[in-house]
Design a protein around this motif. Sequence first.
Motif, PDB file in Angstrom:
ATOM      1  N   PRO A 119      60.403  70.547   4.074  1.00  0.00           N
ATOM      2  CA  PRO A 119      61.065  69.534   4.891  1.00  0.00           C
ATOM      3  C   PRO A 119      61.666  70.142   6.156  1.00  0.00           C
ATOM      4  O   PRO A 119      62.204  71.248   6.129  1.00  0.00           O
ATOM      5  N   ALA A 120      61.561  69.396   7.257  1.00  0.00           N
ATOM      6  CA  ALA A 120      62.146  69.843   8.520  1.00  0.00           C
ATOM      7  C   ALA A 120      62.957  68.688   9.099  1.00  0.00           C
ATOM      8  O   ALA A 120      62.472  67.928   9.946  1.00  0.00           O
ATOM      9  N   THR A 121      64.187  68.530   8.607  1.00  0.00           N
ATOM     10  CA  THR A 121      65.070  67.521   9.173  1.00  0.00           C
ATOM     11  C   THR A 121      65.494  67.980  10.567  1.00  0.00           C
ATOM     12  O   THR A 121      65.795  69.158  10.773  1.00  0.00           O
ATOM     13  N   ILE A 122      65.498  67.050  11.521  1.00  0.00           N
ATOM     14  CA  ILE A 122      65.692  67.407  12.928  1.00  0.00           C
ATOM     15  C   ILE A 122      66.950  66.746  13.480  1.00  0.00           C
ATOM     16  O   ILE A 122      67.227  65.577  13.202  1.00  0.00           O
ATOM     17  N   ALA A 123      67.720  67.510  14.255  1.00  0.00           N
ATOM     18  CA  ALA A 123      68.947  67.013  14.879  1.00  0.00           C
ATOM     19  C   ALA A 123      69.313  67.941  16.023  1.00  0.00           C
ATOM     20  O   ALA A 123      68.687  68.998  16.222  1.00  0.00           O
ATOM     21  N   VAL A 124      70.327  67.550  16.782  1.00  0.00           N
ATOM     22  CA  VAL A 124      70.882  68.404  17.827  1.00  0.00           C
ATOM     23  C   VAL A 124      72.328  68.709  17.452  1.00  0.00           C
ATOM     24  O   VAL A 124      73.115  67.795  17.196  1.00  0.00           O
ATOM     25  N   LEU A 125      72.671  69.987  17.396  1.00  0.00           N
ATOM     26  CA  LEU A 125      74.021  70.402  17.041  1.00  0.00           C
ATOM     27  C   LEU A 125      74.567  71.326  18.123  1.00  0.00           C
ATOM     28  O   LEU A 125      73.955  72.352  18.446  1.00  0.00           O
ATOM     29  N   ASP A 126      75.687  70.927  18.697  1.00  0.00           N
ATOM     30  CA  ASP A 126      76.342  71.709  19.755  1.00  0.00           C
ATOM     31  C   ASP A 126      75.368  72.057  20.880  1.00  0.00           C
ATOM     32  O   ASP A 126      75.350  73.183  21.392  1.00  0.00           O
ATOM     33  N   GLY A 127      74.564  71.080  21.251  1.00  0.00           N
ATOM     34  CA  GLY A 127      73.639  71.257  22.357  1.00  0.00           C
ATOM     35  C   GLY A 127      72.365  71.998  22.032  1.00  0.00           C
ATOM     36  O   GLY A 127      71.567  72.271  22.928  1.00  0.00           O
ATOM     37  N   ASP A 135      82.427  63.011  12.578  1.00  0.00           N
ATOM     38  CA  ASP A 135      82.633  61.888  13.484  1.00  0.00           C
ATOM     39  C   ASP A 135      82.104  62.252  14.877  1.00  0.00           C
ATOM     40  O   ASP A 135      82.109  63.418  15.277  1.00  0.00           O
ATOM     41  N   GLY A 136      81.651  61.266  15.603  1.00  0.00           N
ATOM     42  CA  GLY A 136      81.210  61.493  16.977  1.00  0.00           C
ATOM     43  C   GLY A 136      79.772  61.949  17.115  1.00  0.00           C
ATOM     44  O   GLY A 136      79.346  62.334  18.215  1.00  0.00           O
ATOM     45  N   ILE A 137      78.997  61.908  16.024  1.00  0.00           N
ATOM     46  CA  ILE A 137      77.577  62.263  16.114  1.00  0.00           C
ATOM     47  C   ILE A 137      76.858  61.161  16.879  1.00  0.00           C
ATOM     48  O   ILE A 137      76.869  59.989  16.486  1.00  0.00           O
ATOM     49  N   ARG A 138      76.224  61.515  17.973  1.00  0.00           N
ATOM     50  CA  ARG A 138      75.560  60.534  18.824  1.00  0.00           C
ATOM     51  C   ARG A 138      74.186  60.175  18.279  1.00  0.00           C
ATOM     52  O   ARG A 138      73.654  60.867  17.406  1.00  0.00           O
ATOM     53  N   LYS A 139      73.622  59.122  18.802  1.00  0.00           N
ATOM     54  CA  LYS A 139      72.264  58.708  18.476  1.00  0.00           C
ATOM     55  C   LYS A 139      71.386  59.052  19.670  1.00  0.00           C
ATOM     56  O   LYS A 139      71.584  58.530  20.771  1.00  0.00           O
ATOM     57  N   LEU A 140      70.412  59.952  19.465  1.00  0.00           N
ATOM     58  CA  LEU A 140      69.661  60.519  20.584  1.00  0.00           C
ATOM     59  C   LEU A 140      68.195  60.126  20.555  1.00  0.00           C
ATOM     60  O   LEU A 140      67.468  60.436  19.606  1.00  0.00           O
ATOM     61  N   GLY A 141      67.754  59.438  21.599  1.00  0.00           N
ATOM     62  CA  GLY A 141      66.335  59.280  21.850  1.00  0.00           C
ATOM     63  C   GLY A 141      65.843  60.455  22.666  1.00  0.00           C
ATOM     64  O   GLY A 141      66.629  61.315  23.081  1.00  0.00           O
ATOM     65  N   HIS A 142      64.528  60.496  22.940  1.00  0.00           N
ATOM     66  CA  HIS A 142      64.014  61.670  23.651  1.00  0.00           C
ATOM     67  C   HIS A 142      64.569  61.758  25.071  1.00  0.00           C
ATOM     68  O   HIS A 142      64.727  62.843  25.613  1.00  0.00           O
ATOM     69  N   MET A 189      65.221  73.958  27.540  1.00  0.00           N
ATOM     70  CA  MET A 189      65.773  73.517  26.249  1.00  0.00           C
ATOM     71  C   MET A 189      65.468  74.577  25.189  1.00  0.00           C
ATOM     72  O   MET A 189      64.309  74.931  24.982  1.00  0.00           O
ATOM     73  N   SER A 190      66.490  75.103  24.562  1.00  0.00           N
ATOM     74  CA  SER A 190      66.333  76.165  23.579  1.00  0.00           C
ATOM     75  C   SER A 190      66.167  75.557  22.192  1.00  0.00           C
ATOM     76  O   SER A 190      67.135  75.141  21.549  1.00  0.00           O
ATOM     77  N   LEU A 191      64.930  75.478  21.737  1.00  0.00           N
ATOM     78  CA  LEU A 191      64.620  74.875  20.443  1.00  0.00           C
ATOM     79  C   LEU A 191      64.837  75.900  19.338  1.00  0.00           C
ATOM     80  O   LEU A 191      64.302  77.014  19.389  1.00  0.00           O
ATOM     81  N   VAL A 192      65.629  75.527  18.326  1.00  0.00           N
ATOM     82  CA  VAL A 192      65.901  76.422  17.201  1.00  0.00           C
ATOM     83  C   VAL A 192      65.129  75.917  15.994  1.00  0.00           C
ATOM     84  O   VAL A 192      65.384  74.819  15.499  1.00  0.00           O
ATOM     85  N   VAL A 193      64.191  76.715  15.531  1.00  0.00           N
ATOM     86  CA  VAL A 193      63.391  76.364  14.360  1.00  0.00           C
ATOM     87  C   VAL A 193      63.859  77.236  13.205  1.00  0.00           C
ATOM     88  O   VAL A 193      63.945  78.464  13.334  1.00  0.00           O
ATOM     89  N   SER A 194      64.191  76.605  12.084  1.00  0.00           N
ATOM     90  CA  SER A 194      64.695  77.376  10.944  1.00  0.00           C
ATOM     91  C   SER A 194      63.643  78.387  10.487  1.00  0.00           C
ATOM     92  O   SER A 194      62.441  78.202  10.702  1.00  0.00           O
ATOM     93  N   LEU A 228      67.835  63.929  25.237  1.00  0.00           N
ATOM     94  CA  LEU A 228      67.851  65.337  24.845  1.00  0.00           C
ATOM     95  C   LEU A 228      68.354  66.271  25.952  1.00  0.00           C
ATOM     96  O   LEU A 228      69.195  67.137  25.686  1.00  0.00           O
ATOM     97  N   PRO A 229      67.876  66.150  27.197  1.00  0.00           N
ATOM     98  CA  PRO A 229      68.398  67.062  28.233  1.00  0.00           C
ATOM     99  C   PRO A 229      69.897  66.917  28.443  1.00  0.00           C
ATOM    100  O   PRO A 229      70.605  67.910  28.666  1.00  0.00           O
ATOM    101  N   LEU A 230      70.393  65.683  28.368  1.00  0.00           N
ATOM    102  CA  LEU A 230      71.822  65.445  28.551  1.00  0.00           C
ATOM    103  C   LEU A 230      72.628  66.041  27.404  1.00  0.00           C
ATOM    104  O   LEU A 230      73.689  66.635  27.608  1.00  0.00           O
ATOM    105  N   ALA A 231      72.110  65.888  26.177  1.00  0.00           N
ATOM    106  CA  ALA A 231      72.809  66.438  25.018  1.00  0.00           C
ATOM    107  C   ALA A 231      72.819  67.965  25.050  1.00  0.00           C
ATOM    108  O   ALA A 231      73.830  68.601  24.726  1.00  0.00           O
ATOM    109  N   VAL A 232      71.694  68.556  25.456  1.00  0.00           N
ATOM    110  CA  VAL A 232      71.614  70.015  25.522  1.00  0.00           C
ATOM    111  C   VAL A 232      72.558  70.557  26.593  1.00  0.00           C
ATOM    112  O   VAL A 232      73.343  71.482  26.352  1.00  0.00           O
ATOM    113  N   ALA A 233      72.501  69.962  27.768  1.00  0.00           N
ATOM    114  CA  ALA A 233      73.345  70.442  28.866  1.00  0.00           C
ATOM    115  C   ALA A 233      74.829  70.232  28.582  1.00  0.00           C
ATOM    116  O   ALA A 233      75.669  71.054  28.979  1.00  0.00           O
TER     117      ALA A 233
END
Length: 302
Positions: free
Chosen positions: A54-62, A80-87, A1-6, A90-95
């Motif tokens: 502040p570090a607001t967290i989300a997944v965008l385009d995997g 539209d179409g933003i999913r609700k992701l539990g932990h 999982m490629s974590l992007v930290v601002s 995360l692997p499914l959203a990333v892949a």
Amino acid sequence: MSLVVSEEVREAVDAGRPVVALESTIIAHGLPRPRNLLVAVELEEAVRREGAVPATIAVLDGRPRVGLDKEQLERIANEDGIRKLGHRDLPLAVAGGASGATTVSATALLASLAGVRVFATGGLGGVHREWTVTQDESADLGLLARTRITVVCAGVKSILDVPATLQRLETLGVSVAGYGTDRFPGFYLSDSGHPVDWTLRTPGEVADVMRAQDTLGGPESALVVANPVPEAEQLDPGLHARVLDEALRACEREGITGQAVTPFLLDHLVRHTDGASLSANLAAVRGNVRLAGRIAVAWAGV
């Protein structure tokens, strides 16, 4: 999982400056447009006023992101179409290259991976009513049992089984303290009707507990700081009791079960309190964000 930290968050973490993680589910799924974006910006500004980043967290385009810029925040609020992701998602959203807003469990995990120690949210998930029949328990609890993070929240939503949730947190070894109170808050209510064993009264005391966690070692579990909504801003307890009872009876009458129960009850509360439950929700979140900022500053020793 490629974590992007601002860049801003990464520099603050590396320098030991205060940072507060914020979930994004309230932005994408908890509030109507355009109010959701206004609240998202307001919460980030509240963190900054307390001297933290502040570090607001989300997944965008995997890509899981810790710290969003203006355009990314707008995407979470308006796309539209933003999913609700539990932990677990995360692997499914990333892949799958999906975009989603993070719940408590996903936010806590990603914040911890990025080195952020303090997290502000509204309320935790917990053990659901009729658990003995449904076996329905929020993933938040198990994740917090194995993630070293401090979560500032207003307890758990009163639609849940509060005493069972407290018992479950004890069983899992998650430390719980009331902030300025010996009562466990009920999200919309200052007092859920149940006590807590420990009370912390200053951000410095919270930071001391965090340091003691690290010194003692042991399981990498969380610290839950239960911060009650001010009594003047809570949902009227009488109104709350009446509407919740009506909602539970409606749920049974309409055959609502499983994962559909919580959104049904929450929607019923909003509609039948003329939005007062939403106002109490926002009051709780604002208070938690401000307190989390102060705790992050104390933790950083600024």
